[in-house]
Design a protein around this motif. Structure first.
Motif, PDB file in Angstrom:
ATOM      1  N   VAL A   1       0.783  -1.268   0.040  1.00 43.52           N
ATOM      2  CA  VAL A   1      -0.053   0.042  -0.071  1.00 43.52           C
ATOM      3  C   VAL A   1       0.989   1.161  -0.002  1.00 43.52           C
ATOM      4  O   VAL A   1       0.477   2.304  -0.705  1.00 43.52           O
ATOM      5  CB  VAL A   1      -0.923  -0.015   1.091  1.00 43.52           C
ATOM      6  CG1 VAL A   1      -1.654   1.145   1.243  1.00 43.52           C
ATOM      7  CG2 VAL A   1      -1.915  -1.305   1.158  1.00 43.52           C
ATOM      8  N   VAL A   2       1.906   1.268   0.937  1.00 44.53           N
ATOM      9  CA  VAL A   2       2.958   2.379   0.953  1.00 44.53           C
ATOM     10  C   VAL A   2       3.565   2.554  -0.456  1.00 44.53           C
ATOM     11  O   VAL A   2       3.508   4.080  -0.885  1.00 44.53           O
ATOM     12  CB  VAL A   2       4.083   2.210   1.893  1.00 44.53           C
ATOM     13  CG1 VAL A   2       5.267   3.300   1.628  1.00 44.53           C
ATOM     14  CG2 VAL A   2       3.567   2.238   3.228  1.00 44.53           C
ATOM     15  N   GLU A   3       3.781   1.585  -1.250  1.00 43.33           N
ATOM     16  CA  GLU A   3       4.495   1.862  -2.473  1.00 43.33           C
ATOM     17  C   GLU A   3       3.568   2.364  -3.635  1.00 43.33           C
ATOM     18  O   GLU A   3       3.695   3.460  -4.291  1.00 43.33           O
ATOM     19  CB  GLU A   3       5.084   0.426  -3.049  1.00 43.33           C
ATOM     20  CG  GLU A   3       5.953   0.643  -4.004  1.00 43.33           C
ATOM     21  CD  GLU A   3       7.052  -0.647  -4.467  1.00 43.33           C
ATOM     22  OE1 GLU A   3       7.884  -0.471  -5.042  1.00 43.33           O
ATOM     23  OE2 GLU A   3       6.775  -1.399  -3.592  1.00 43.33           O
ATOM     24  N   GLU A   4       2.345   1.816  -3.675  1.00 43.91           N
ATOM     25  CA  GLU A   4       1.342   2.328  -4.417  1.00 43.91           C
ATOM     26  C   GLU A   4       0.989   3.732  -4.037  1.00 43.91           C
ATOM     27  O   GLU A   4       0.817   4.518  -5.024  1.00 43.91           O
ATOM     28  CB  GLU A   4      -0.165   1.407  -4.248  1.00 43.91           C
ATOM     29  CG  GLU A   4       0.245  -0.211  -4.923  1.00 43.91           C
ATOM     30  CD  GLU A   4      -0.959  -0.869  -4.652  1.00 43.91           C
ATOM     31  OE1 GLU A   4      -1.802  -0.343  -3.794  1.00 43.91           O
ATOM     32  OE2 GLU A   4      -0.872  -1.938  -4.813  1.00 43.91           O
ATOM     33  N   VAL A   5       0.736   4.080  -2.757  1.00 40.69           N
ATOM     34  CA  VAL A   5       0.410   5.666  -2.456  1.00 40.69           C
ATOM     35  C   VAL A   5       1.430   6.726  -2.787  1.00 40.69           C
ATOM     36  O   VAL A   5       1.301   7.793  -3.448  1.00 40.69           O
ATOM     37  CB  VAL A   5      -0.036   5.695  -0.817  1.00 40.69           C
ATOM     38  CG1 VAL A   5       0.037   7.073  -0.396  1.00 40.69           C
ATOM     39  CG2 VAL A   5      -1.385   4.877  -0.585  1.00 40.69           C
TER      40      VAL A   5
END
Length: 377
Positions: free
Chosen positions: A117-121
């Motif tokens: 999720v961090v990478e996508e955001v």
């Protein structure tokens, strides 16, 4: 508050921050954005909004959450709290996209669940900032500070720093936090910072005392902050494992968990140990009010991976990981109607010790304790 007490409060805050106070704010106060309203992000955003509401001429706050209803609930709570506590005024805007937060805000704070999720955001943040930089034609753009409070593997933190630092006028600060949701609720988080010095200074004075009680500075290498967070979480997980075994032994031996808890209160009355001891004693494994079991599995796995990479054996971590997985397996195999909690707290790892000892995994009231026989001689 009198001038004397106000000065005392300022000195108390300064004592917990390893930086001098930032320069006097300019004519354009900071606009803060929050992305992610989970168990930590929700109280963090609320407390920061209440704190900013007391700052004259504040520019407000922008919120984004995957489920808009939770953001709307937060805004209602902030308005109610501010009115009841006689607070100031703050404008809070809920937006539909991550890109809107990144483009509009001076400081963006993220609180996210896992590495994916961090990478996508952050890919969306980087795209928005790049487009914003290209489209800026009204003078020198104002610097932006992007702050991640999530617990991720250190190399991902380094990747985020490289990606954002390549964008002009953009600074990345790693800021993982220690503390359960109850600590976040009371603005008592321990904040770990790493990154560019001036950016860290701005973040530190924004966070303390609004959401945290103290800052630990780990220098300019952002990967050190998340490395430190994994080490700290490893200690907490290992402590819960020891508590789980000890409570199970006390229950099985007939001494009783309550008696063992009384000993803990006398011998080791630290907030974290008391919190997890209370959860085990009272079978309070509600992950919605604690640290989720899945989050614990993720963090311990990251710590195992880190230990493997640097050739540092960590056998307690290995056992803890096994027992976290066992707790999840037991919970998943339990019929939905029989589950007391939808999401488990990681203190539920005690279920592994209980089952191995022939006890009920999640409800100690159903157990019959063994009794150590009296010596007949």
């Amino acid at each position: 508050m009198s001038s004397g007490s106000h000065l005392t409060a300022q000195r108390a805050v300064s004592h917990e921050l390893p930086y001098s106070r930032p320069p006097t704010p300019s004519q354009h106060p900071t606009l803060v954005g929050i992305i992610g309203l989970g168990n930590i992000g929700y109280p963090l955003a609320r407390n920061m909004a209440l704190h900013l509401s007391k700052v004259p001429n504040n520019r407000g706050m922008i919120l984004y959450n995957r489920t808009k209803e939770k953001a709307e609930k937060l805004v209602a709570e902030i308005e109610e709290r501010s009115a009841s506590e006689g607070g100031g005024i703050i404008s809070i805007k809920i937006v539909e996209t991550i890109e809107e937060v990144a483009a509009a805000c001076d400081i963006v704070i993220t609180s996210l669940s896992n590495d994916k999720v961090v990478e996508e955001v952050y890919q969306k943040i980087a795209t928005a900032l790049t487009d914003n930089e290209r489209g800026h034609h009204d003078g020198k753009p104002k610097p932006k500070i992007i702050v991640d409070t999530s617990t991720v593997f250190p190399t991902l933190t380094g990747h985020l720093d490289s990606m954002l630092s390549a964008i002009p006028h953009t600074f990345f600060v790693a800021a993982p936090v220690f503390g359960a949701p109850v600590a976040a609720d009371k603005a008592q988080l321990l904040v770990v910072l790493a990154g560019e010095y001036r950016a860290k200074k701005e973040v530190a004075y924004l966070f303390v005392p609004a959401v945290g009680r103290k800052v630990i500075d780990l220098g300019g290498n952002v990967e050190k902050a998340t490395t430190f967070k994994l080490i700290g979480n490893s200690y907490i997980a290992g402590t819960i494992e020891l508590l789980a075994e000890s409570f199970t032994l006390a229950e099985k031996a007939g001494v009783g968990m309550t008696t063992f808890f009384e000993w803990i209160q006398e011998f080791s009355p630290t907030p974290s140990i008391l919190n997890y001891s209370n959860r085990i004693l009272n079978n309070d494994f509600n992950g919605n009010t604690g640290f989720s079991l899945d989050g614990g599995i993720k963090d311990v796995h990251h710590a195992q991976r880190l230990a493997s990479q640097i050739n540092a054996p960590a056998p307690i971590l290995d056992i803890t990981h096994q027992h976290l997985l066992t707790a999840r397996a037991i919970h998943n195999s339990t019929a939905l109607e029989e589950r007391k909690f939808e999401t488990l707290d990681w203190s539920s790892m005690v279920s592994a010790s209980r089952v191995a000892s022939g006890l009920n995994p999640f409800d100690s009231a159903k157990n019959q304790s063994g009794v150590i026989p009296e010596d007949s001689n």
